[in-house]
Design a protein around this motif. Sequence first.
Motif, PDB file in Angstrom:
ATOM      1  N   PRO A   3      15.217  35.626  54.931  1.00  0.00           N
ATOM      2  CA  PRO A   3      15.364  37.022  54.528  1.00  0.00           C
ATOM      3  C   PRO A   3      16.531  37.684  55.268  1.00  0.00           C
ATOM      4  O   PRO A   3      16.860  37.330  56.385  1.00  0.00           O
ATOM      5  CB  PRO A   3      14.040  37.666  54.937  1.00  0.00           C
ATOM      6  N   LEU A   4      17.120  38.633  54.627  1.00  0.00           N
ATOM      7  CA  LEU A   4      18.236  39.365  55.193  1.00  0.00           C
ATOM      8  C   LEU A   4      17.705  40.539  56.001  1.00  0.00           C
ATOM      9  O   LEU A   4      16.877  41.308  55.519  1.00  0.00           O
ATOM     10  CB  LEU A   4      19.146  39.872  54.068  1.00  0.00           C
ATOM     11  N   SER A   5      18.163  40.675  57.227  1.00  0.00           N
ATOM     12  CA  SER A   5      17.799  41.812  58.071  1.00  0.00           C
ATOM     13  C   SER A   5      19.007  42.731  58.179  1.00  0.00           C
ATOM     14  O   SER A   5      20.123  42.360  57.811  1.00  0.00           O
ATOM     15  CB  SER A   5      17.407  41.334  59.463  1.00  0.00           C
ATOM     16  N   MET A   6      18.800  43.917  58.722  1.00  0.00           N
ATOM     17  CA  MET A   6      19.918  44.839  58.899  1.00  0.00           C
ATOM     18  C   MET A   6      20.953  44.229  59.848  1.00  0.00           C
ATOM     19  O   MET A   6      22.149  44.296  59.590  1.00  0.00           O
ATOM     20  CB  MET A   6      19.437  46.184  59.438  1.00  0.00           C
ATOM     21  N   ALA A   7      20.516  43.584  60.919  1.00  0.00           N
ATOM     22  CA  ALA A   7      21.448  42.941  61.850  1.00  0.00           C
ATOM     23  C   ALA A   7      22.213  41.824  61.133  1.00  0.00           C
ATOM     24  O   ALA A   7      23.421  41.665  61.332  1.00  0.00           O
ATOM     25  CB  ALA A   7      20.709  42.394  63.060  1.00  0.00           C
ATOM     26  N   GLY A   8      21.512  41.059  60.306  1.00  0.00           N
ATOM     27  CA  GLY A   8      22.163  39.997  59.547  1.00  0.00           C
ATOM     28  C   GLY A   8      23.178  40.554  58.573  1.00  0.00           C
ATOM     29  O   GLY A   8      24.259  39.993  58.394  1.00  0.00           O
ATOM     30  N   LEU A   9      22.836  41.662  57.939  1.00  0.00           N
ATOM     31  CA  LEU A   9      23.743  42.304  57.002  1.00  0.00           C
ATOM     32  C   LEU A   9      25.028  42.732  57.706  1.00  0.00           C
ATOM     33  O   LEU A   9      26.129  42.495  57.217  1.00  0.00           O
ATOM     34  CB  LEU A   9      23.063  43.511  56.350  1.00  0.00           C
ATOM     35  N   LEU A  10      24.892  43.347  58.865  1.00  0.00           N
ATOM     36  CA  LEU A  10      26.061  43.842  59.585  1.00  0.00           C
ATOM     37  C   LEU A  10      26.959  42.719  60.094  1.00  0.00           C
ATOM     38  O   LEU A  10      28.137  42.929  60.335  1.00  0.00           O
ATOM     39  CB  LEU A  10      25.625  44.746  60.741  1.00  0.00           C
ATOM     40  N   ALA A  11      26.405  41.524  60.246  1.00  0.00           N
ATOM     41  CA  ALA A  11      27.172  40.390  60.759  1.00  0.00           C
ATOM     42  C   ALA A  11      27.795  39.532  59.649  1.00  0.00           C
ATOM     43  O   ALA A  11      28.551  38.611  59.948  1.00  0.00           O
ATOM     44  CB  ALA A  11      26.272  39.519  61.633  1.00  0.00           C
ATOM     45  N   LEU A  12      27.493  39.816  58.390  1.00  0.00           N
ATOM     46  CA  LEU A  12      27.989  38.987  57.286  1.00  0.00           C
ATOM     47  C   LEU A  12      29.498  39.047  57.147  1.00  0.00           C
ATOM     48  O   LEU A  12      30.116  40.099  57.326  1.00  0.00           O
ATOM     49  CB  LEU A  12      27.370  39.433  55.960  1.00  0.00           C
ATOM     50  N   GLU A  13      30.074  37.929  56.845  1.00  0.00           N
ATOM     51  CA  GLU A  13      31.495  37.819  56.506  1.00  0.00           C
ATOM     52  C   GLU A  13      31.566  37.133  55.149  1.00  0.00           C
ATOM     53  O   GLU A  13      30.711  36.318  54.850  1.00  0.00           O
ATOM     54  CB  GLU A  13      32.234  36.988  57.554  1.00  0.00           C
ATOM     55  N   PRO A  14      32.486  37.435  54.315  1.00  0.00           N
ATOM     56  CA  PRO A  14      33.598  38.350  54.510  1.00  0.00           C
ATOM     57  C   PRO A  14      33.166  39.807  54.369  1.00  0.00           C
ATOM     58  O   PRO A  14      32.057  40.097  53.921  1.00  0.00           O
ATOM     59  CB  PRO A  14      34.581  37.960  53.400  1.00  0.00           C
ATOM     60  N   ALA A  15      34.070  40.702  54.724  1.00  0.00           N
ATOM     61  CA  ALA A  15      33.785  42.137  54.670  1.00  0.00           C
ATOM     62  C   ALA A  15      33.401  42.582  53.257  1.00  0.00           C
ATOM     63  O   ALA A  15      32.582  43.485  53.089  1.00  0.00           O
ATOM     64  CB  ALA A  15      34.992  42.930  55.169  1.00  0.00           C
ATOM     65  N   GLU A  16      33.977  41.931  52.242  1.00  0.00           N
ATOM     66  CA  GLU A  16      33.659  42.302  50.856  1.00  0.00           C
ATOM     67  C   GLU A  16      32.184  42.057  50.539  1.00  0.00           C
ATOM     68  O   GLU A  16      31.562  42.846  49.830  1.00  0.00           O
ATOM     69  CB  GLU A  16      34.536  41.514  49.869  1.00  0.00           C
ATOM     70  N   LEU A  17      31.619  40.979  51.069  1.00  0.00           N
ATOM     71  CA  LEU A  17      30.199  40.696  50.856  1.00  0.00           C
ATOM     72  C   LEU A  17      29.347  41.737  51.573  1.00  0.00           C
ATOM     73  O   LEU A  17      28.383  42.255  51.019  1.00  0.00           O
ATOM     74  CB  LEU A  17      29.850  39.286  51.352  1.00  0.00           C
ATOM     75  N   ARG A  18      29.725  42.046  52.782  1.00  0.00           N
ATOM     76  CA  ARG A  18      29.010  43.070  53.552  1.00  0.00           C
ATOM     77  C   ARG A  18      29.050  44.410  52.809  1.00  0.00           C
ATOM     78  O   ARG A  18      28.048  45.098  52.675  1.00  0.00           O
ATOM     79  CB  ARG A  18      29.660  43.177  54.940  1.00  0.00           C
ATOM     80  N   ARG A  19      30.223  44.784  52.284  1.00  0.00           N
ATOM     81  CA  ARG A  19      30.371  46.053  51.564  1.00  0.00           C
ATOM     82  C   ARG A  19      29.519  46.063  50.292  1.00  0.00           C
ATOM     83  O   ARG A  19      28.870  47.062  49.969  1.00  0.00           O
ATOM     84  CB  ARG A  19      31.850  46.274  51.241  1.00  0.00           C
ATOM     85  N   LEU A  20      29.489  44.944  49.571  1.00  0.00           N
ATOM     86  CA  LEU A  20      28.667  44.845  48.357  1.00  0.00           C
ATOM     87  C   LEU A  20      27.199  45.080  48.683  1.00  0.00           C
ATOM     88  O   LEU A  20      26.525  45.890  48.043  1.00  0.00           O
ATOM     89  CB  LEU A  20      28.851  43.474  47.700  1.00  0.00           C
ATOM     90  N   LEU A  21      26.699  44.384  49.700  1.00  0.00           N
ATOM     91  CA  LEU A  21      25.281  44.505  50.035  1.00  0.00           C
ATOM     92  C   LEU A  21      24.960  45.873  50.631  1.00  0.00           C
ATOM     93  O   LEU A  21      23.892  46.424  50.356  1.00  0.00           O
ATOM     94  CB  LEU A  21      24.866  43.376  50.972  1.00  0.00           C
TER      95      LEU A  21
END
Length: 76
Positions: A3-21
Motif C-alpha cells: 500500500p502507498l503511504s503519505m511518506a511513500g508518496l512523497l518519496a516517489l520518483e519521478p516527480a511527474e508520478l509524484r505530482r500525478l498521485l
Amino acid sequence: MGPLSMAGLLALEPAELRRLLKSGLRRGLSSDDLQALLEQDWQGGLDTPPVQALLAALQQRGWFRRDGDRWKTHLG
C-alpha cells in the motif's frame, strides 16, 4: 510494493508520478483535469499506450483508480 503511504508518496520518483498521485488526493481529478496533467507531464493523453500502461500499473497496485466520475489516489 505494498500500500502507498503519505511518506511513500512523497518519496516517489519521478516527480511527474509524484505530482500525478498528489493531484488525485482529496477530491480527485476529473477526466479533463487528468488529461491535461498527462499531456503536460507525460506527453500523452489517456488513450496513448504508455499512459494506458502507467494507469493500469497504478490501478493494479491500488494506488490510483476511477471512483465514480473522478480519478483518485488511494493511500494505505
